[in-house]
Design a protein around this motif. Sequence first.
Motif, PDB file in Angstrom:
ATOM      1  N   ALA B 384     104.936 -25.148  18.780  1.00 37.66           N
ATOM      2  CA  ALA B 384     105.080 -24.423  17.640  1.00 37.66           C
ATOM      3  C   ALA B 384     105.665 -25.063  16.705  1.00 37.66           C
ATOM      4  N   ALA B 388     101.923 -26.915  15.072  1.00 42.53           N
ATOM      5  CA  ALA B 388     101.391 -25.820  14.156  1.00 42.53           C
ATOM      6  C   ALA B 388     100.271 -25.918  13.552  1.00 42.53           C
ATOM      7  N   ASP B 389     100.110 -27.289  12.908  1.00 44.20           N
ATOM      8  CA  ASP B 389      98.866 -27.538  11.959  1.00 44.20           C
ATOM      9  C   ASP B 389      97.570 -27.333  12.992  1.00 44.20           C
ATOM     10  N   LEU B 391      96.961 -24.796  14.589  1.00 48.16           N
ATOM     11  CA  LEU B 391      96.271 -23.423  14.788  1.00 48.16           C
ATOM     12  C   LEU B 391      96.072 -22.921  13.359  1.00 48.16           C
ATOM     13  N   GLY B 392      95.053 -22.062  13.369  1.00 47.27           N
ATOM     14  CA  GLY B 392      94.596 -21.649  11.924  1.00 47.27           C
ATOM     15  C   GLY B 392      94.022 -20.349  12.091  1.00 47.27           C
ATOM     16  N   ARG B 417     105.490 -16.853  17.160  1.00 49.19           N
ATOM     17  CA  ARG B 417     105.000 -17.520  16.142  1.00 49.19           C
ATOM     18  C   ARG B 417     103.686 -17.909  16.118  1.00 49.19           C
ATOM     19  N   ASP B 420     100.899 -15.443  15.818  1.00 48.31           N
ATOM     20  CA  ASP B 420     100.557 -15.083  14.403  1.00 48.31           C
ATOM     21  C   ASP B 420      99.597 -16.133  13.674  1.00 48.31           C
ATOM     22  N   ARG B 421      99.994 -17.493  13.941  1.00 49.94           N
ATOM     23  CA  ARG B 421      99.013 -18.250  13.339  1.00 49.94           C
ATOM     24  C   ARG B 421      97.634 -18.454  13.843  1.00 49.94           C
TER      25      ARG B 421
END
Lengths: 289, 471
Positions: B384, B388-389, B391-392, B417, B420-421
């Motif tokens: 996470a 994180a980049d 995930l979209g 988290r 959510d992404r």
Amino acid sequence: MTTGFFSSVDDVAERLAATGYLASPAVATTVFLADRLGKPLLVEGPAGVGKTELAKAVTEVTGARLVRLQCYEGVDESRALYEWNHAKQLLRITAGRGESWDETRTDIFGEEFLLPRPLLTAIRSEEPTVLLIDETDKADVEVEGLLLEVLSDFQITVPELGTIKAIRRPFTVLTSNASRELSEALRRRCLFLHIGFPEEELERRIVALKVPGLDEALAGSVVRVVGALRAMDLRKVPSVSETIDWARTLLALGADRLDEAVVRETLGVLLKHQDDIVRAAVKLDLDAV
Amino acid sequence: MSRPVHDTGPATEQTTAATRLTGLVGALRAHGFGIGTGETVDAGHALEAVGFTDRERVREALAATLLHGETQRPVFDRVFDLYFPLGHTRDTEAYENTAAGPAGLAALRDRLAEALGAADGAALDRLAAEAVGGFGGFGSGPESDGWSSYQTLSRLRPETLLARVRERLRTAPGSAGPEFTERLLDDEIRRRIEAFRERVRTEARRRVAERQGRDRVARRAVAGTADTVDFLLAGRAQLDELRRTVRPLARKLATRLAARRRRASRGEIDLRRTLRRSLSTGGVPVRPVLRRRPPRRPELVLLCDVSGSVAGFAQFTMLLVQALHDQFSRVRVFAFVNRVDEVTGLIARGSADPAGLGDRILAEAELTGWHGQSDYGTALGEFADRYADALGPRTVLFVLGDARTNGADPNLAALRRIADRARRVHWLNPEQPSLWGTGDSVAPAYAGLVEMRPCRNARQLGALIGRLLPV
């Protein structure tokens, strides 16, 4: 209903062998059954093991006529079954000016204006026929729908003419490289045959038959090396046609025995990817390629 | 070479054949083969056509009429061997006594070495029968209770014959000097030995079947097709076999996904353009215009636990996704044990060597910190934070693992988290649901946040991926 080409399994094996097609027991048995039960034969297997050759060999031994439908993406009803000859129909209409509408209409949808494509040709043929539907997996799913009626009852329905039934059931072979999964319905209508790589002994006989000038011991070595390559984890393992190519290459080079140098130089005949060649060279203990 | 089918006397030939055929079909159906009555009738016709004089012909005739694909063949062969066994039960009794004991064992090994050298199939069949008869029986009394291929093979140890067979072949008359093909010899002998081991297993199964009833053994003792092998229980050989099913499975999935995409892209009627076009036909909408959606493929991210027991499952899934790569606009693969690292590059390069994939990932990626146990909490947290980049809103994330944290903190906040992404998160768990939450498994906690599904074999995985992916 049988196609009635063969009298026994041995008969199949012997007559195919006479044309230069050495059939494994599985192939001979299945061909005999396809003939006896009058069912289409679905042949799967890697490229270059003789699927299409099988249909050709059957054609040759039986003296039948070969009708071939080569499948590709976008092959459709008008390519596979039949088509109306529109130009001729238009000519007929133009020529018949002054006729009443009823006369014209009934005329232009007759046999005369029908263009038979492979499937209809095979169904209507009065002489013994071998129908080869090559690379069935390349065709779209819709084409399988067309094949279902043809393959289960050997008949074709033309809306304007009615149903045309086979006079003589053609000996039907479908081939597939399994690049697409064929439908369960199609598989159910067929006998299934998988042609894999032949046993060592059979392959040696095939090489001896196809490359007659080759020394017997060398042919044995060739088959063993090919067998070792097939056991490796390669992108494209060599198939029978490549074995024969290699044997011919060795014959042309005048090699009388295999050694590192010869194998290294000719590995490209057997393997079609550079990383396969590198891997095989390492495994076979050849020095750097 | 024609070897007749065992005990089909002329008087009972018809009934025996019919009951055997229906028994065989029943056993195959129990293994999930779709065989209709029509095919059984065809098989009967086929048997009638080829007769019973040659066992291999009977086998091929049944295979041609009952099977629909090559992947079914190994199971078919094993079941066939039970229902149409080789005819050698009566002969074996004569030499069972002579073979027992250490002296008999040595003699048997000698003959086996010779038969392996000559690659004599008939002799190997006979030796397999002798070996099981002499060394495979266990239980009490002369009529022992069972037959074990494991026991036979551990006493006979055919793999230790390699050097002897090699020596025999080298010194055999006609083999002149060191040749290039010499270096293939060891592998060839190993393949022959493995084939012999399979013969022994077949023979043991056949004897057990005689005692316990064919139907029971055929349903229970015959392993299913590769795609039904449990990921967590699969041995090395089975995983290898599984790997070979990756490409066909990927092809099947690709066909299905492409068809679904094609259907979905034929959207609903575009009213404005239909009306515009209808102007040329006097306001009659002769040709409706369909709204076309732009082709949009999902982005896929895999997050795989590659530690110990679940590694086989993760590897298989990675290979499958790699084979499917043209179905996605983008694929990224992350592996973890207790630290996360991206392995997308390794997978792409791994096309030529699926077998070494696991070792390479463990060797080249940084997956472990201070200890070698999997730690989902730390791994999810790190994913996470650092990736994180990846995930979209168009990303589908598959998490692969058994959710066994070895007692560490599950870090549910990190998974929240992540969920959510991403557009969707699916957790595939190779354990059966009844084990979720037992011991150190925190599966129920994770399942509360994201969808968790059991995925125990390749067949389930194929079905899940086909269903879960957005069009």
